[in-house]
Design an enzyme around this catalytic site. Structure first.
Site, mmCIF file in Angstrom:
data_model
loop_
_atom_site.group_PDB
_atom_site.id
_atom_site.type_symbol
_atom_site.label_atom_id
_atom_site.label_comp_id
_atom_site.label_asym_id
_atom_site.label_seq_id
_atom_site.Cartn_x
_atom_site.Cartn_y
_atom_site.Cartn_z
ATOM 1 N N ARG A 69 1.277 -1.289 0.011
ATOM 2 C CA ARG A 69 0.033 -0.116 -0.028
ATOM 3 C C ARG A 69 1.017 1.230 0.000
ATOM 4 O O ARG A 69 2.536 1.062 1.103
ATOM 5 C CB ARG A 69 -1.118 0.187 1.276
ATOM 6 C CG ARG A 69 -1.928 -1.137 1.223
ATOM 7 C CD ARG A 69 -2.894 -0.904 1.773
ATOM 8 N NE ARG A 69 -2.643 -1.368 3.526
ATOM 9 C CZ ARG A 69 -1.795 -0.474 4.058
ATOM 10 N NH1 ARG A 69 -2.253 1.137 4.275
ATOM 11 N NH2 ARG A 69 -0.896 -0.556 5.238
ATOM 12 N N TYR A 197 -0.867 -3.874 -7.208
ATOM 13 C CA TYR A 197 -0.967 -4.313 -5.681
ATOM 14 C C TYR A 197 -2.292 -4.245 -4.871
ATOM 15 O O TYR A 197 -3.129 -3.336 -4.488
ATOM 16 C CB TYR A 197 0.473 -3.568 -5.027
ATOM 17 C CG TYR A 197 0.085 -4.316 -3.350
ATOM 18 C CD1 TYR A 197 0.548 -5.436 -2.990
ATOM 19 C CD2 TYR A 197 -0.435 -3.524 -2.441
ATOM 20 C CE1 TYR A 197 0.293 -5.897 -1.843
ATOM 21 C CE2 TYR A 197 -0.522 -4.123 -1.224
ATOM 22 C CZ TYR A 197 -0.238 -5.543 -0.948
ATOM 23 O OH TYR A 197 -0.181 -5.936 0.260
ATOM 24 N N LYS A 206 -9.776 -2.213 2.198
ATOM 25 C CA LYS A 206 -9.221 -1.197 2.434
ATOM 26 C C LYS A 206 -9.915 0.408 1.912
ATOM 27 O O LYS A 206 -10.315 0.954 3.122
ATOM 28 C CB LYS A 206 -7.956 -0.721 2.848
ATOM 29 C CG LYS A 206 -7.169 -1.970 3.606
ATOM 30 C CD LYS A 206 -7.040 -2.291 4.569
ATOM 31 C CE LYS A 206 -6.790 -2.913 4.891
ATOM 32 N NZ LYS A 206 -6.296 -4.031 6.364
ATOM 33 N N HIS A 226 -11.477 -1.553 12.092
ATOM 34 C CA HIS A 226 -10.024 -2.741 11.292
ATOM 35 C C HIS A 226 -10.001 -4.058 12.550
ATOM 36 O O HIS A 226 -8.620 -3.638 13.089
ATOM 37 C CB HIS A 226 -8.775 -1.524 11.377
ATOM 38 C CG HIS A 226 -7.650 -2.467 10.541
ATOM 39 N ND1 HIS A 226 -6.154 -1.960 10.821
ATOM 40 C CD2 HIS A 226 -7.222 -3.540 9.832
ATOM 41 C CE1 HIS A 226 -5.717 -3.355 9.929
ATOM 42 N NE2 HIS A 226 -6.119 -3.046 9.477
ATOM 43 N N SER A 248 -0.136 -3.465 12.090
ATOM 44 C CA SER A 248 0.085 -4.509 11.093
ATOM 45 C C SER A 248 1.716 -5.004 11.618
ATOM 46 O O SER A 248 1.924 -4.541 13.065
ATOM 47 C CB SER A 248 0.239 -3.734 10.113
ATOM 48 O OG SER A 248 1.076 -3.075 9.818
ATOM 49 N N ALA A 249 1.374 -6.040 11.429
ATOM 50 C CA ALA A 249 2.964 -7.120 12.355
ATOM 51 C C ALA A 249 2.797 -7.093 14.084
ATOM 52 O O ALA A 249 4.033 -7.370 14.517
ATOM 53 C CB ALA A 249 4.520 -5.943 12.519
ATOM 54 N N CYS A 250 1.203 -7.636 14.201
ATOM 55 C CA CYS A 250 1.027 -7.689 15.970
ATOM 56 C C CYS A 250 0.375 -9.233 15.611
ATOM 57 O O CYS A 250 0.035 -8.784 16.525
ATOM 58 C CB CYS A 250 0.388 -7.017 16.318
ATOM 59 S SG CYS A 250 0.959 -5.290 16.747
ATOM 60 N N ASP A 277 -9.785 -9.633 9.317
ATOM 61 C CA ASP A 277 -8.826 -7.733 8.942
ATOM 62 C C ASP A 277 -10.045 -6.513 9.703
ATOM 63 O O ASP A 277 -10.086 -5.944 9.701
ATOM 64 C CB ASP A 277 -8.574 -8.003 7.834
ATOM 65 C CG ASP A 277 -7.646 -6.873 7.414
ATOM 66 O OD1 ASP A 277 -7.004 -6.476 8.459
ATOM 67 O OD2 ASP A 277 -7.907 -6.449 6.126
ATOM 68 N N ARG A 370 2.092 -12.016 0.022
ATOM 69 C CA ARG A 370 0.499 -12.522 -0.046
ATOM 70 C C ARG A 370 0.200 -13.533 -0.431
ATOM 71 O O ARG A 370 0.381 -13.867 -1.445
ATOM 72 C CB ARG A 370 0.030 -11.459 -0.185
ATOM 73 C CG ARG A 370 -0.146 -10.152 -0.105
ATOM 74 C CD ARG A 370 -0.967 -9.907 1.195
ATOM 75 N NE ARG A 370 -0.285 -8.407 2.293
ATOM 76 C CZ ARG A 370 -0.263 -7.783 3.255
ATOM 77 N NH1 ARG A 370 -1.915 -8.272 4.050
ATOM 78 N NH2 ARG A 370 -0.537 -6.389 3.506
ATOM 79 N N ARG A 401 2.598 -3.054 20.043
ATOM 80 C CA ARG A 401 3.650 -4.063 20.382
ATOM 81 C C ARG A 401 4.254 -3.059 21.185
ATOM 82 O O ARG A 401 5.040 -1.716 20.729
ATOM 83 C CB ARG A 401 4.182 -4.374 19.202
ATOM 84 C CG ARG A 401 5.593 -4.709 18.877
ATOM 85 C CD ARG A 401 6.330 -4.217 17.645
ATOM 86 N NE ARG A 401 6.018 -6.293 16.795
ATOM 87 C CZ ARG A 401 6.575 -7.046 16.214
ATOM 88 N NH1 ARG A 401 7.674 -6.920 17.077
ATOM 89 N NH2 ARG A 401 5.302 -7.762 15.686
ATOM 90 N N GLY A 496 -0.896 -19.259 20.460
ATOM 91 C CA GLY A 496 -2.237 -20.048 21.153
ATOM 92 C C GLY A 496 -2.215 -19.513 22.414
ATOM 93 O O GLY A 496 -3.283 -19.701 23.018
ATOM 94 N N ASP A 497 -0.898 -19.432 22.837
ATOM 95 C CA ASP A 497 -1.285 -19.025 24.883
ATOM 96 C C ASP A 497 -2.353 -17.650 24.905
ATOM 97 O O ASP A 497 -2.438 -17.349 25.659
ATOM 98 C CB ASP A 497 0.524 -19.185 25.321
ATOM 99 C CG ASP A 497 0.671 -21.001 25.737
ATOM 100 O OD1 ASP A 497 -0.192 -21.744 25.301
ATOM 101 O OD2 ASP A 497 1.603 -21.060 25.383
ATOM 102 N N ASN A 498 -2.372 -16.711 23.789
ATOM 103 C CA ASN A 498 -3.467 -15.910 23.940
ATOM 104 C C ASN A 498 -4.700 -16.050 24.382
ATOM 105 O O ASN A 498 -5.236 -15.645 25.092
ATOM 106 C CB ASN A 498 -3.240 -14.592 22.762
ATOM 107 C CG ASN A 498 -1.324 -14.433 22.331
ATOM 108 O OD1 ASN A 498 -0.854 -13.769 23.701
ATOM 109 N ND2 ASN A 498 -1.382 -14.346 21.018
#
Ligand code: OXD
Ligand code: MN
Length: 587
Positions: A69, A197, A206, A226, A248-250, A277, A370, A401, A496-498
C-alpha cells in the site's frame, strides 16, 4: 446484466473515459472465471501451480516497484480539508478528478474492461453494501472473486438502488509517479490508478470496507473497524465473540485463527474465526452490538505463516488460492516463503521471477508477499460466517507492540475510557534493545491509514455509539503480547497461549473474574491468568507482565498530548478529559 440506470450511466462515463476495446461483465460463474484464469496464464499474468499439491492455486508477481500500500499517495478527497483531518492526505475533489482524469483517459485502449459487481457482507444481510469495481486487471477480478461475494448475486442485492460504491481502477502504465489512490466519500467513489498491488486495487477491502465505509458508518449510525472477529466456544457449547484491532505486524491473522492450548482443548473449548481483518458493527434489535465480516477471504501476509504459527491460515491456502510475490519451487511447481519451513527450495525463482539461491542471503519471497485464500477453506471458520445477522460482540480488544509500557492485558473503566484506550493505541517501530524503548508510532484503533474522515469526528462517533448502546455496550480491553525482558526477549509465549488472556477477558465480561484497579485501568490478579502447562512462566512472571510503570506512563501521557494537539477543536472534550484524568491518577 442489470437494468439499474445508476450503474449503467456511471459505466457509460467510465467507458467514455478509459476507452477499452471491450467491456466484460463479471457474472461470477465458474466457466467465466476459469476462462479468465486460463487467459491470465496464457499471457504470463498468472502461473498455474501443481494441481495435485495445490489444486486451483496460482502465482502472480507484481511489478517490483508495486508491492505494498502507498500511504503517501492515498488521498481522502472531501470537499473540506478539515473533513479529512490531520492524519490523512487531502486533495479537493475537483483537483483530484482533474489530476486523475488524464491518467485514466484512454488507459484501457487495447485492453478489456471488466465490470465487477460485488457485495461486502453476506448476501441479504442488513449490514451488507454493494460496490461495482471497473478494472483492466484479470488479477483483480480473480482476487475479488475470493475476497467478496461477487457477480450476479451482488447486482440482485442492489436492485434499482443508487447506493453503491463506484470503484474505478486501471493499472495504466504502473508509473510510480502517477500512482494515486483517491477516495471521494461524499460521492461514494474510489479512483485507483497505476498500481496492481492488492491493497491499492482490491477496492472492496481497505478503500471501501474501511475508508468509505467508516464515513458511511458515521452518517448512518454504524461502525467500520480494522478488527478481527473471533468466537470462543465453551465446553457447554456457548459461544462468545470478541473483536480486536492491531496495527500491522502484531499477529492479527494469527489471533483470529488461534489454536487453543492443550489444557483448553481437552476441556472442550474451541475457537472460531469470523474474520481476520475488518468488522462492520451495528446495534441489533436486542440493543447489543453485532458484527459481520464484510469480506469472503483472507488477504494474508505469507512470510512467517507456518504449521506452528498459524496452521489454520496455512490450511486455508492449500486450494483455490492466489499467491503474490512468493518463491516458485521449480522442482514441484509449488510455492515457498521465508518462515514456511527450514527447507527453502534449491531450484527456485524469487518473487521477481529471477533464479534464486537460498544461500545468497537475499530474501526469496517479498516481505509483504501475500496469499488470497477463500475463508471457507479455513478449518476453524465460524458456522456463523455467513449469518446475515452477524454475531453479538461481548468484548472489543485493542493492542499494540510495546516493550515495557502496556501490561499484558487491562480493562478500561467504562466505554468512554475504552475509546480513550483505543485512541492512544501505539506500536514501537523498532525492537527494544537492552531496556531502550523503540520509536512509538501512534495508530488509533489501528485506523490511522484507514479512517475515511477526520479522526477527531471518528472518536466522537465511537463516543456516540457508546451512548446509544448504554449498558449493553461491549467491554473494552487492551492487550500487549510483546513485553520484553532486559535482553529484549519476549516474556509472554503468545500465539495459542493468548487464549489464556482472552479467557480472562470473557470471564470479566461475565462478572466471573476479579481485577485490580491501576491508574490505567483494571488488570487481572496474577493468579487469575491460567498458566497450567506453560513452561517457564510462573505467577511472578505474570505479575511482572501486569506491572504498570508510572514513570513510563507519564512519558506516554506527554506523547498522547502531542497526538491530541493535532486535532485542535475536533478533539472530543471527553477524550481531553480522559487524558487529564489519566495524568491526575498517575500523580
Ligand atoms: C492489511 C493491512 O493488509 O492492514 O490487512 O495492511
Ligand atoms: Mn489490515
Amino acid at each position: 446484466m442489470t437494468t439499474n440506470k445508476h450503474v449503467l450511466s456511471w459505466l457509460d462515463e467510465t467507458v467514455a473515459l478509459c476507452k477499452p476495446d471491450k467491456v466484460v461483465w463479471i457474472d461470477g460463474s465458474d466457466a467465466q472465471l476459469q476462462a479468465l484464469r486460463d487467459e491470465a496464464c496464457s499471457t504470463g499474468e498468472m502461473h498455474k501451480l501443481n494441481e495435485e499439491k495445490l489444486p486451483g492455486c496460482y502465482l502472480h508477481r507484481t511489478d517490483p516497484s508495486d508491492v505494498a500500500r502507498v500511504e503517501q499517495r492515498t488521498f481522502i478527497c472531501s470537499k473540506k480539508e478539515e473533513d479529512a483531518g490531520p492524519t490523512n492526505n487531502w486533495m479537493a475533489p475537483e483537483e483530484a478528478y482533474a489530476k486523475l482524469r488524464p491518467l485514466f483517459d484512454g488507459a484501457m485502449k487495447g485492453r478489456t474492461m471488466y465490470v465487477i459487481p460485488y457485495c461486502m457482507g453476506p448476501i441479504g444481510s442488513p449490514f451488507s453494501k454493494v460496490g461495482v469495481e471497473v478494472t483492466d486487471s484479470i488479477y483483480v477480478v480473480l482476487n475479488m472473486d475470493i475476497m467478496t461475494r461477487m457477480g450476479k448475486q451482488a447486482l440482485d442485492q442492489l436492485g434499482d438502488s443508487n447506493d453503491f460504491v463506484r470503484g474505478l481502477h486501471s493499472k495504466a502504465t504502473l508509473d510510480p509517479d502517477g500512482k494515486y489512490i483517491c477516495h471521494f466519500p461524499e460521492d461514494n467513489t474510489i479512483w485507483s490508478v497505476n498500481s496492481g498491488y492488492g491493497g491499492n486495487v482490491l477496492l472492496g477491502k481497505k478503500c471501501f470496507a474501511l475508508r468509505i465505509a467508516s464515513y458511511q458508518g458515521k452518517n448512518e449510525g454504524w461502525m467500520a473497524e480494522h478488527m478481527l472477529i473471533l468466537g470462543i466456544e465453551t465446553p457447554d457449547g456457548d459461544v462468545k465473540y470478541i473483536t480486536a484491532a492491531f496495527p500491522s505486524a502484531c499477529g492479527k491473522t494469527n489471533l483470529a485463527m488461534l489454536v487453543p492450548p492443550e489444557i483448553y482443548k481437552k476441556q472442550g473449548y474451541k475457537v472460531w474465526c469470523v474474520g481476520d481483518d475488518i468488522a462492520w458493527l451495528r446495534k441489533g434489535p436486542d440493543g447489543r452490538l453485532w458484527a459481520i465480516n464484510p469480506e469472503a477471504g483472507f488477504f494474508g501476509v505469507a512470510p512467517g505463516t507456518n504449521a506452528k504459527s498459524n496452521p489454520n491460515a496455512l490450511a486455508s491456502t492449500r486450494q483455490g488460492t492466489i499467491f503474490t510475490n512468493v518463491v516458485l519451487n521449480l522442482d514441484d511447481n509449488t510455492v515457498w516463503w521465508e518462515g514456511l519451513d527450514k527447507n527453502p527450495p534449491k531450484n527456485a525463482l524469487d518473487w521477481k521471477g529471477n533464479k534464486w539461491d537460498p544461500d545468497s542471503g537475499e530474501k526469496g519471497a517479498h516481505p509483504n508477499s501475500r496469499f488470497t485464500a477463500p475463508a471457507i477453506n479455513c478449518p476453524c471458520i465460524s458456522p456463523e460466517f455467513n449469518n446475515p445477522q452477524g454475531v453479538p460482540v461481548s468484548a472489543m480488544v485493542f493492542g499494540g507492540r510495546r516493550a515495557k509500557t502496556a501490561p499484558l492485558v487491562y480493562q478500561s473503566f467504562d466505554w468512554n475510557h475504552g475509546v480513550f484506550v483505543g485512541s492512544i493505541m501505539a506500536s514501537e517501530t523498532t525492537a527494544a534493545a537492552a531496556g531502550a524503548v523503540g520509536v512509538v508510532r501512534r495508530d488509533p484503533m489501528a485506523m490511522l491509514p484507514f479512517c475515511g474522515y477526520n479522526m477527531g469526528d471518528y472518536w466522537q462517533h465511537w463516543l456516540d455509539m457508546g451512548k446509544e448502546l448504554g449498558d449493553k455496550a461491549p467491554k473494552i480491553f487492551n492487550v500487549n503480547w510483546f513485553r520484553t525482558d532486559d535482553e529484549g526477549h519476549f516474556i509472554w509465549p503468545g500465539f495459542g497461549d493468548n487464549m489464556r488472556v482472552l479467557k480472562w477477558i470473557l470471564d470479566r465480561c461475565e462478572g466471573k473474574a476479579d481485577a485490580v484497579e491501576t491508574p490505567i485501568g483494571y488488570v487481572p490478579k496474577a493468579e487469575d491468568i491460567n498458566i497450567e502447562g506453560l513452561d517457564g512462566v510462573t505467577v511472578d512472571t505474570i505479575k511482572g507482565l501486569l506491572e504498570v510503570d508510572r514513570d513510563l506512563w507519564k512519558e506516554d501521557a506527554e506523547s498522547i498530548s502531542e497526538l491530541y494537539a493535532k486535532f485542535g477543536d475536533k478533539l472530543p472534550k471527553e477524550l481531553a478529559a480522559q487524558l487529564d484524568a489519566l495524568k491526575a491518577r498517575l500523580g
